[in-house]
Design a protein around this motif. Structure first.
Motif, PDB file in Angstrom:
ATOM      1  N   ALA A  24     -52.897  63.238   8.529  1.00 43.67           N
ATOM      2  CA  ALA A  24     -53.501  64.572   8.449  1.00 43.67           C
ATOM      3  C   ALA A  24     -55.022  64.501   8.486  1.00 43.67           C
ATOM      4  O   ALA A  24     -55.683  65.486   8.819  1.00 43.67           O
ATOM      5  CB  ALA A  24     -53.036  65.282   7.179  1.00 43.67           C
ATOM      6  N   ALA A  25     -55.596  63.354   8.174  1.00 45.36           N
ATOM      7  CA  ALA A  25     -57.055  63.189   8.206  1.00 45.36           C
ATOM      8  C   ALA A  25     -57.607  63.412   9.600  1.00 45.36           C
ATOM      9  O   ALA A  25     -58.772  63.790   9.749  1.00 45.36           O
ATOM     10  CB  ALA A  25     -57.435  61.801   7.695  1.00 45.36           C
ATOM     11  N   LEU A  26     -56.802  63.195  10.640  1.00 48.00           N
ATOM     12  CA  LEU A  26     -57.286  63.393  12.010  1.00 48.00           C
ATOM     13  C   LEU A  26     -57.708  64.837  12.271  1.00 48.00           C
ATOM     14  O   LEU A  26     -58.564  65.081  13.118  1.00 48.00           O
ATOM     15  CB  LEU A  26     -56.234  62.969  13.033  1.00 48.00           C
ATOM     16  CG  LEU A  26     -56.272  61.518  13.461  1.00 48.00           C
ATOM     17  CD1 LEU A  26     -55.247  61.251  14.550  1.00 48.00           C
ATOM     18  CD2 LEU A  26     -57.645  61.087  13.912  1.00 48.00           C
ATOM     19  N   ILE A  27     -57.138  65.770  11.545  1.00 51.48           N
ATOM     20  CA  ILE A  27     -57.542  67.170  11.719  1.00 51.48           C
ATOM     21  C   ILE A  27     -59.001  67.331  11.314  1.00 51.48           C
ATOM     22  O   ILE A  27     -59.814  67.875  12.066  1.00 51.48           O
ATOM     23  CB  ILE A  27     -56.620  68.107  10.917  1.00 51.48           C
ATOM     24  CG1 ILE A  27     -55.204  68.051  11.490  1.00 51.48           C
ATOM     25  CG2 ILE A  27     -57.161  69.537  10.912  1.00 51.48           C
ATOM     26  CD1 ILE A  27     -54.151  68.729  10.642  1.00 51.48           C
ATOM     27  N   ASP A  28     -59.358  66.825  10.113  1.00 46.04           N
ATOM     28  CA  ASP A  28     -60.751  66.917   9.668  1.00 46.04           C
ATOM     29  C   ASP A  28     -61.679  66.096  10.544  1.00 46.04           C
ATOM     30  O   ASP A  28     -62.793  66.519  10.857  1.00 46.04           O
ATOM     31  CB  ASP A  28     -60.870  66.440   8.214  1.00 46.04           C
ATOM     32  CG  ASP A  28     -60.199  67.397   7.237  1.00 46.04           C
ATOM     33  OD1 ASP A  28     -60.174  68.606   7.518  1.00 46.04           O
ATOM     34  OD2 ASP A  28     -59.708  66.919   6.207  1.00 46.04           O
ATOM     35  N   LEU A  29     -61.230  64.920  10.958  1.00 44.71           N
ATOM     36  CA  LEU A  29     -62.075  64.065  11.793  1.00 44.71           C
ATOM     37  C   LEU A  29     -62.257  64.656  13.184  1.00 44.71           C
ATOM     38  O   LEU A  29     -63.307  64.484  13.807  1.00 44.71           O
ATOM     39  CB  LEU A  29     -61.505  62.653  11.852  1.00 44.71           C
ATOM     40  CG  LEU A  29     -61.490  61.933  10.501  1.00 44.71           C
ATOM     41  CD1 LEU A  29     -60.832  60.566  10.624  1.00 44.71           C
ATOM     42  CD2 LEU A  29     -62.886  61.824   9.919  1.00 44.71           C
TER      43      LEU A  29
END
Length: 160
Positions: free
Chosen positions: A138-143
């Motif tokens: 899910a971190a890819l959304i923020d990144l």
């Protein structure tokens, strides 16, 4: 207890406390740079912007500061961002779009629990290592929001 014995005891206790404070300080300062090397193009302006804007927390993990330009690290290297890597060329590796940013899954460096992804069609390119499987995906959304301002020059996923 005579005054001189008490003074010696207090002095010894004070030295121990100061030693403990020094040890904690050294530990905190040595955690500043987790040893992730900068990429060749890490000094590019977009990389400086990305690392300045990188969140303090990502995927529930705290960010470590790094002295290396273009590098941001969260957790115990559970998430590592390196801006300024060489952009991937045409590839047969799987490509996914996350909030308008194309990411190529680097099959040569990924495993079942470690995913290495690189932005596609953006210069400088950004590499992210997600170590720990599904918890950090899910971190890819923020990144993606961080790298989206870098102009998209080509796509590996067709736009809808």
């Amino acid at each position: 207890m005579p005054a001189t014995r008490r003074n010696r005891f207090l002095l010894a206790a004070g030295v121990c406390v100061l030693g403990a404070i020094a040890a904690v300080t050294v530990h905190v300062l040595t955690q500043r740079d987790p040893g992730v090397p900068a990429a060749k193009g890490a000094d590019a302006a977009p990389c400086r912007r990305i690392t300045r804007a990188a969140p303090e927390s990502l995927g529930g993990l705290s960010r470590w500061d790094s002295d290396a330009p273009g590098v941001a690290v969260w957790g115990d290297r559970h998430i590592v961002l390196r801006c300024g890597v060489t952009p991937p060329g045409p590839t047969e590796d799987l490509c996914v779009a996350v909030d308008g940013v194309d990411w190529v899954i680097d099959s040569r460096h990924s495993t079942e629990t470690r995913k290495v992804v690189v932005t596609y069609g953006r210069v400088p390119a950004t590499q992210v290592v997600l170590d720990g499987g599904g918890e950090t995906d899910a971190a890819l959304i923020d990144l993606s929001r961080l790298v989206a301002p870098i102009r998209q020059r080509s796509r590996c996923v067709d736009s809808p």
